[in-house]
Write an enzyme that holds these catalytic residues in place. Structure first.
Site, short mmCIF file in Angstrom:
data_model
loop_
_atom_site.label_atom_id
_atom_site.label_comp_id
_atom_site.label_asym_id
_atom_site.label_seq_id
_atom_site.Cartn_x
_atom_site.Cartn_y
_atom_site.Cartn_z
N ASN A 128 69.53 21.91 3.71
CA ASN A 128 70.01 20.59 3.29
C ASN A 128 71.11 20.80 2.54
OD1 ASN A 128 67.24 21.21 1.46
ND2 ASN A 128 68.50 20.12 0.26
N ASP A 129 71.51 20.09 1.21
CA ASP A 129 72.77 19.91 0.80
C ASP A 129 73.61 21.14 0.68
OD1 ASP A 129 70.66 18.23 -0.33
OD2 ASP A 129 71.38 18.29 -2.35
N TRP A 140 61.10 21.18 4.08
CA TRP A 140 61.65 21.32 2.65
C TRP A 140 60.79 22.02 2.02
CZ3 TRP A 140 60.12 20.53 -2.08
CH2 TRP A 140 61.34 20.36 -3.12
N PHE A 160 68.10 24.51 -7.06
CA PHE A 160 68.76 23.36 -6.47
C PHE A 160 70.18 23.52 -6.53
CE2 PHE A 160 64.95 20.26 -6.96
CZ PHE A 160 64.10 21.26 -6.42
N ARG A 216 69.99 16.63 -12.71
CA ARG A 216 70.43 17.91 -11.39
C ARG A 216 71.61 17.62 -10.94
NH1 ARG A 216 65.86 14.91 -9.82
NH2 ARG A 216 66.13 13.71 -7.94
#
Length: 516
Positions: free
Chosen positions: A55-56, A80, A116, A188
């Protein structure tokens, strides 16, 4: 780092992923390299890992003549969970080489439940990452509570002395702890910036600023601003920017707009730009940064991409252009992702600029032109009948193509079809009240234009279609149907609406869809 209530995008935790794995046949989760390389839905020139979930975009940085991209990655499954930082490198932002995982959770550490999203910068010659680490804690200490997790989010730092950024050393303690605030909706996705000097667009040697995604219950999302001289000792200042809660009650603060995710903030031209993801969309705002109060004052606002696009991140390229990246999300169930063995990809790089009316504009970066192979040109000097006839002779094979066309601003249709019917339809229509852009049934309202024509840029790559209209309105679409034969233009509108068309067959960046 998206952690939202969405059945389309991911399982809620690595424990949930493990539980689902135990319930399904083992062969559903182990798509081998041969299957991955031959999957017709798997992109051929968008960046994605060799297998599993991504993802990101994280910490994109131009370092010693190469572009490094880090991104959220689950090394164990196509859903995920178990978040790591994966790593890829390129000379041109197009042709990628996979590198070993850059950051992994440290057992017992502040990132024991996941590394993250974060950012990378050049700190006086040292590559430095600040990222969010999460660990399970008691509910009263958690900053992230979604019914499945009680995570405490802290900001951690890692540095690399490796010229190729292959190895990283973590500080053993967080550099920024969350505030003690019972109304906090999250903490975050840090980003870093310095304020440019008046004489140059380059950052000066002044203090570093860190913005952290957050929000307040029943008030709205916000970016919390911190200041430091050395990236290690930080002082909280105040919110850099704040939003308004929609008023909709939800157990998901991101979905309700009470939490912003993945913010980014940077100077562009004479203005500052704020990007953030919330309520299922990615927003841009253009305005001014008060140099004394250090508060952002928004002047214009819009949606960055109306489709399968989230968790945007920017960087400067070798020439100082501001480059935008984003996570192209999946739109199919977890069971299909697990069976395929992969999920998600990176968007193509987009170059940003601000128009005279303070609207954020973007175009697919010119480096993508290196993929062009066979060219089809239909100039406006041909008659309308000849233009339409020539357009219908174009064939794009293997779902790897690019189109640019100009059409009547009032009404137009652009249809790509295979032997069984329409595969992708792009249409515009202007009435006395509004203008609409529709892509495969998804309709958005767009401002009317004073120009007689609208222009469109479209990139097709397996199950991904990235469309940008007038350099302002983007819709990224997922299409999970492999066409029956090559795609052809079968536009159904009046032949006079098509004024110009160029198309290219594009060359994949690897022979086996593994993008390395």
């Amino acid at each position: 780092m998206p952690l939202r209530n969405s059945r389309r995008h991911f399982l809620k935790s690595s424990a949930a992923a493990a539980a689902l794995t135990a319930l399904r046949p083992q062969n559903l989760f182990s798509a081998d390299t041969k299957n991955l390389a031959s999957d017709p839905l798997r992109p051929q020139f968008h960046l994605l890992p060799a297998k599993n979930w991504m993802n990101d975009p994280n910490g994109p940085i131009f370092w010693r003549g190469k572009y490094h991209m880090f991104f959220q990655y689950n090394p164990n499954s196509a859903v995920w969970g178990d978040m790591h930082w994966n790593h890829a490198v390129t000379d041109d932002m197009i042709h990628w080489k996979h590198e070993p995982i850059a950051l992994a959770p440290t057992p017992g550490g502040d990132d024991s439940d996941g590394c993250f999203t974060g950012s990378a910068v050049n700190d006086n010659g040292t590559a430095t990452i600040i990222y969010t680490g999460v660990k399970s804690v008691s509910a009263d200490r958690a900053t992230l509570r979604d019914g499945h997790h009680n995570f405490r989010e802290t900001q951690l730092l890692a540095t690399s002395k490796d010229p190729n950024l292959l190895t990283w050393q973590k500080l053993d303690k967080p550099v920024i702890e969350p505030p003690q605030d019972p109304n906090l909706t999250g903490f975050r996705d840090p980003f870093l910036f310095q304020i440019p000097t008046p004489a140059t667009s380059e950052s000066n040697s002044g203090p570093w600023y860190c913005g952290i995604a957050s929000g307040q219950f029943k008030k709205g999302g916000r970016v919390l601003l911190y200041e430091s001289k050395n990236l290690r000792v930080w002082k909280y200042l105040h919110p850099l920017a704040e939003g308004q809660w929609s008023g909709r009650e939800s157990t998901d603060p991101v979905g309700s707009g009470e939490m912003w995710e993945c913010p980014d903030f940077f100077p562009l031209g004479k203005k500052w730009v704020l990007l953030y993801s919330t309520a299922g969309s990615v927003f841009w705002e253009v305005g001014d940064l008060d140099p004394k109060e250090l508060v952002f004052h928004s002047q214009t606002r819009g949606i960055l991409d109306h489709g399968a696009y989230y968790a945007q991140k920017t960087q400067l390229d070798a020439k100082g252009n501001r480059i935008l990246w984003g996570w192209i999300t999946e739109q199919r169930p977890d069971a299909e992702l697990l069976a395929a063995g992969w999920a998600g990809c990176m968007s193509l790089p987009r170059t940003l600029k601000i128009d005279d009316d303070n609207t954020l504009e973007m175009e697919i970066s010119r480096e993508v032109r290196s993929l062009r192979q066979q060219t089809f040109e239909i100039p406006n000097k041909l008659s309308a009948t000849d233009r339409t006839s020539r357009a219908r002779e174009i064939e794009i094979k293997n779902l790897s193509g690019e189109f640019f066309w100009m059409s009547d601003a009032k009404k137009s249709d652009f249809v790509l079809s295979d032997q069984t019917g329409p595969w992708l339809t792009v249409s515009t229509e202007t009435t006395a009240d509004n203008s609409k852009l529709t892509v495969n049934g998804k309709t958005i309202e767009i401002p009317a234009t004073k120009h007689p024509l609208r222009d469109f840029s479209l990139f097709l790559d397996a199950s991904v279609a990235e469309l940008i209209c007038d350099n302002r309105h983007a819709i990224t679409t997922r299409i999970y149907r492999h066409p029956n034969g090559p795609l052809k233009i079968t536009s159904a509108t009046d032949e006079k609406s098509l004024y110009q068309l160029s198309a290219w067959q594009l060359q994949p960046i690897s022979p086996n869809r593994l993008t390395t």
